[in-house]
Design a protein around this motif. Structure first.
Motif, PDB file in Angstrom:
ATOM      1  N   PHE A   6       0.845  -1.184   0.000  1.00 37.42           N
ATOM      2  CA  PHE A   6       0.000   0.000   0.000  1.00 37.42           C
ATOM      3  C   PHE A   6       0.881   1.234   0.000  1.00 37.42           C
ATOM      4  N   ASP A   7       0.649   2.100  -0.981  1.00 34.82           N
ATOM      5  CA  ASP A   7       1.500   3.276  -1.148  1.00 34.82           C
ATOM      6  C   ASP A   7       1.474   4.184   0.074  1.00 34.82           C
ATOM      7  N   THR A   8       0.314   4.288   0.722  1.00 37.68           N
ATOM      8  CA  THR A   8       0.209   5.184   1.879  1.00 37.68           C
ATOM      9  C   THR A   8       1.142   4.749   3.000  1.00 37.68           C
ATOM     10  N   LEU A   9       1.137   3.449   3.297  1.00 33.91           N
ATOM     11  CA  LEU A   9       2.017   2.929   4.342  1.00 33.91           C
ATOM     12  C   LEU A   9       3.472   3.048   3.928  1.00 33.91           C
ATOM     13  N   ASP A  10       3.778   2.758   2.671  1.00 33.63           N
ATOM     14  CA  ASP A  10       5.155   2.889   2.200  1.00 33.63           C
ATOM     15  C   ASP A  10       5.625   4.337   2.280  1.00 33.63           C
ATOM     16  N   ALA A  11       4.734   5.285   1.995  1.00 28.68           N
ATOM     17  CA  ALA A  11       5.111   6.696   2.067  1.00 28.68           C
ATOM     18  C   ALA A  11       5.399   7.114   3.505  1.00 28.68           C
ATOM     19  N   LEU A  12       4.629   6.598   4.459  1.00 27.75           N
ATOM     20  CA  LEU A  12       4.913   6.889   5.872  1.00 27.75           C
ATOM     21  C   LEU A  12       6.277   6.333   6.273  1.00 27.75           C
ATOM     22  N   GLY A  14       8.730   5.826   4.211  1.00 24.55           N
ATOM     23  CA  GLY A  14       9.697   6.669   3.514  1.00 24.55           C
ATOM     24  C   GLY A  14       9.921   7.983   4.228  1.00 24.55           C
ATOM     25  N   LEU A  15       8.854   8.546   4.792  1.00 25.89           N
ATOM     26  CA  LEU A  15       8.993   9.772   5.579  1.00 25.89           C
ATOM     27  C   LEU A  15       9.910   9.549   6.773  1.00 25.89           C
ATOM     28  N   ALA A  16       9.758   8.398   7.440  1.00 29.87           N
ATOM     29  CA  ALA A  16      10.642   8.070   8.562  1.00 29.87           C
ATOM     30  C   ALA A  16      12.091   8.008   8.110  1.00 29.87           C
ATOM     31  N   MET A  17      12.331   7.468   6.904  1.00 29.23           N
ATOM     32  CA  MET A  17      13.689   7.373   6.387  1.00 29.23           C
ATOM     33  C   MET A  17      14.289   8.756   6.108  1.00 29.23           C
ATOM     34  N   VAL A  18      13.503   9.649   5.509  1.00 30.21           N
ATOM     35  CA  VAL A  18      13.997  11.004   5.227  1.00 30.21           C
ATOM     36  C   VAL A  18      14.277  11.751   6.524  1.00 30.21           C
ATOM     37  N   TRP A  19      13.358  11.641   7.462  1.00 32.00           N
ATOM     38  CA  TRP A  19      13.515  12.296   8.770  1.00 32.00           C
ATOM     39  C   TRP A  19      14.764  11.780   9.464  1.00 32.00           C
ATOM     40  N   MET A  20      14.974  10.469   9.417  1.00 34.01           N
ATOM     41  CA  MET A  20      16.151   9.855  10.023  1.00 34.01           C
ATOM     42  C   MET A  20      17.432  10.346   9.351  1.00 34.01           C
ATOM     43  N   THR A  21      17.376  10.522   8.035  1.00 35.04           N
ATOM     44  CA  THR A  21      18.559  10.982   7.312  1.00 35.04           C
ATOM     45  C   THR A  21      18.959  12.382   7.761  1.00 35.04           C
ATOM     46  N   ARG A 209      -6.123   4.171  -1.101  1.00 32.20           N
ATOM     47  CA  ARG A 209      -6.271   5.406  -1.855  1.00 32.20           C
ATOM     48  C   ARG A 209      -4.968   5.756  -2.583  1.00 32.20           C
ATOM     49  N   PRO A 210      -5.071   6.320  -3.786  1.00 34.70           N
ATOM     50  CA  PRO A 210      -3.865   6.689  -4.537  1.00 34.70           C
ATOM     51  C   PRO A 210      -3.159   7.882  -3.906  1.00 34.70           C
ATOM     52  N   LEU A 211      -1.857   7.889  -4.006  1.00 36.98           N
ATOM     53  CA  LEU A 211      -1.058   8.988  -3.463  1.00 36.98           C
ATOM     54  C   LEU A 211      -0.944  10.118  -4.477  1.00 36.98           C
ATOM     55  N   PRO A 212      -0.819  11.351  -4.003  1.00 41.96           N
ATOM     56  CA  PRO A 212      -0.462  12.433  -4.918  1.00 41.96           C
ATOM     57  C   PRO A 212       0.892  12.157  -5.564  1.00 41.96           C
ATOM     58  N   GLN A 213       1.062  12.647  -6.765  1.00 40.03           N
ATOM     59  CA  GLN A 213       2.291  12.396  -7.512  1.00 40.03           C
ATOM     60  C   GLN A 213       3.533  12.803  -6.722  1.00 40.03           C
ATOM     61  N   ALA A 214       3.410  13.877  -5.938  1.00 38.50           N
ATOM     62  CA  ALA A 214       4.558  14.400  -5.197  1.00 38.50           C
ATOM     63  C   ALA A 214       5.063  13.425  -4.137  1.00 38.50           C
ATOM     64  N   LEU A 215       4.209  12.478  -3.722  1.00 32.49           N
ATOM     65  CA  LEU A 215       4.590  11.551  -2.657  1.00 32.49           C
ATOM     66  C   LEU A 215       5.037  10.186  -3.183  1.00 32.49           C
ATOM     67  N   HIS A 216       5.044  10.007  -4.495  1.00 35.86           N
ATOM     68  CA  HIS A 216       5.436   8.713  -5.050  1.00 35.86           C
ATOM     69  C   HIS A 216       6.882   8.362  -4.705  1.00 35.86           C
ATOM     70  N   ALA A 217       7.752   9.371  -4.661  1.00 32.65           N
ATOM     71  CA  ALA A 217       9.155   9.110  -4.327  1.00 32.65           C
ATOM     72  C   ALA A 217       9.284   8.591  -2.893  1.00 32.65           C
ATOM     73  N   LEU A 221      10.829   4.999  -1.715  1.00 33.47           N
ATOM     74  CA  LEU A 221      11.860   4.879  -0.687  1.00 33.47           C
ATOM     75  C   LEU A 221      11.416   3.927   0.411  1.00 33.47           C
ATOM     76  N   GLY A 222      10.141   4.009   0.787  1.00 35.43           N
ATOM     77  CA  GLY A 222       9.620   3.139   1.839  1.00 35.43           C
ATOM     78  C   GLY A 222       9.679   1.673   1.483  1.00 35.43           C
ATOM     79  N   ARG A 223       9.583   1.351   0.192  1.00 40.81           N
ATOM     80  CA  ARG A 223       9.642  -0.051  -0.234  1.00 40.81           C
ATOM     81  C   ARG A 223      11.053  -0.617  -0.101  1.00 40.81           C
TER      82      ARG A 223
END
Length: 248
Positions: A6-12, A14-21, A209-217, A221-223
């Motif tokens: 699920f893209d929503t969970l993967d995006a969350l 991915g957010l953790a990964m960016v924040w950690m970075t 639900r589909p993610l906005p295009q801006a959150l696909h990256a 990353l979350g995957r």
């Protein structure tokens, strides 16, 4: 429910990964004496770490609840678990080479490996996971008080030792570059599993639900969060160390 991501969970995640970075970048800048922020003691930064680990483990718990609902096979679970364990061992080896006096022996991946097994066996317990999560989190603070001023004071040295401090029931934090013990963090992962189970039953549309295009990256990353986790710090250390050397 089909066996899908699920893209929503993967995006969350991915957010953790960016924040950690960002957190690790500041940590590395401090290590090479390029900034003065006290990442280890300043409450602003210590709370950042707490929130980052919490988000990551909430996502991991949600993922286990969803995988259980999808009927994920045990062989598939054990393949992923083996990858986490192998990655944890790599972190231990790498940190020992760089920080022999404070190497990582029970960091986020070590804790995740243990918690994945516990949550896998309990992910179907439904609403009880909310209660178990609260008990797990509360136990950390209860034992801390008992070991500092209560009847468990004679046991403090034993519980603070490397043999037992992976439990998290300690009165003194160990000297290590990363420390994510079973308690209280199992409670956070249990809450993630409880939330994931609730979403699967009550709000599956939120996951699908589909993610906005801006959150696909972020979802991409979350995957690949495990691979990214292993690679980002060596890359950051090399880059920051190189800049530090050039500025001498």
């Amino acid at each position: 429910m089909t066996n899908q991501r699920f893209d929503t969970l993967d995006a969350l995640r991915g957010l953790a990964m960016v924040w950690m970075t960002v957190f690790h970048l500041v940590y590395d800048l401090r290590y090479f004496k390029l900034v003065t922020q006290d990442v280890v003691r300043d409450p602003f930064w210590t709370w950042q770490r707490t929130l980052i680990v919490s988000l990551f483990l909430l996502c991991a718990g949600m993922g286990q609840a969803i995988a259980t609902a999808q009927g994920q096979s045990w062989p598939r679970f054990w393949r992923r678990w083996t990858q986490v364990v192998g990655s944890a061992l790599l972190v231990t080896a790498g940190s020992w080479l760089m920080f022999p006096d404070s190497f990582i022996y029970f960091g986020v991946l070590h804790g995740l490996a243990l918690m994945l097994m516990v949550v896998r066996f309990t992910a179907h317990w439904g609403p009880w996971l909310w209660l178990l999560g609260g008990v797990a989190i509360g136990s950390k603070f209860i034992f801390e008080n008992l070991l500092q001023t209560g009847p468990l004071v004679p046991w403090a040295d034993a519980m603070n030792s490397m043999r037992w401090n992976w439990l998290g029931w300690i009165s003194q934090k160990p000297v290590t570059e990363d420390y994510v013990p079973l308690f209280p963090w199992l409670g956070v992962m249990w809450w993630g599993a409880a939330a994931g189970a609730w979403l699967v039953k009550q709000q599956p549309d939120w996951l699908e639900r589909p993610l906005p295009q801006a959150l696909h990256a972020l979802a991409g990353l979350g995957r690949w969060s495990l691979s990214y986790y292993l690679l980002h710090q060596p890359v950051l250390i090399a880059l920051v160390g190189g800049v530090s050397w050039l500025l001498r």
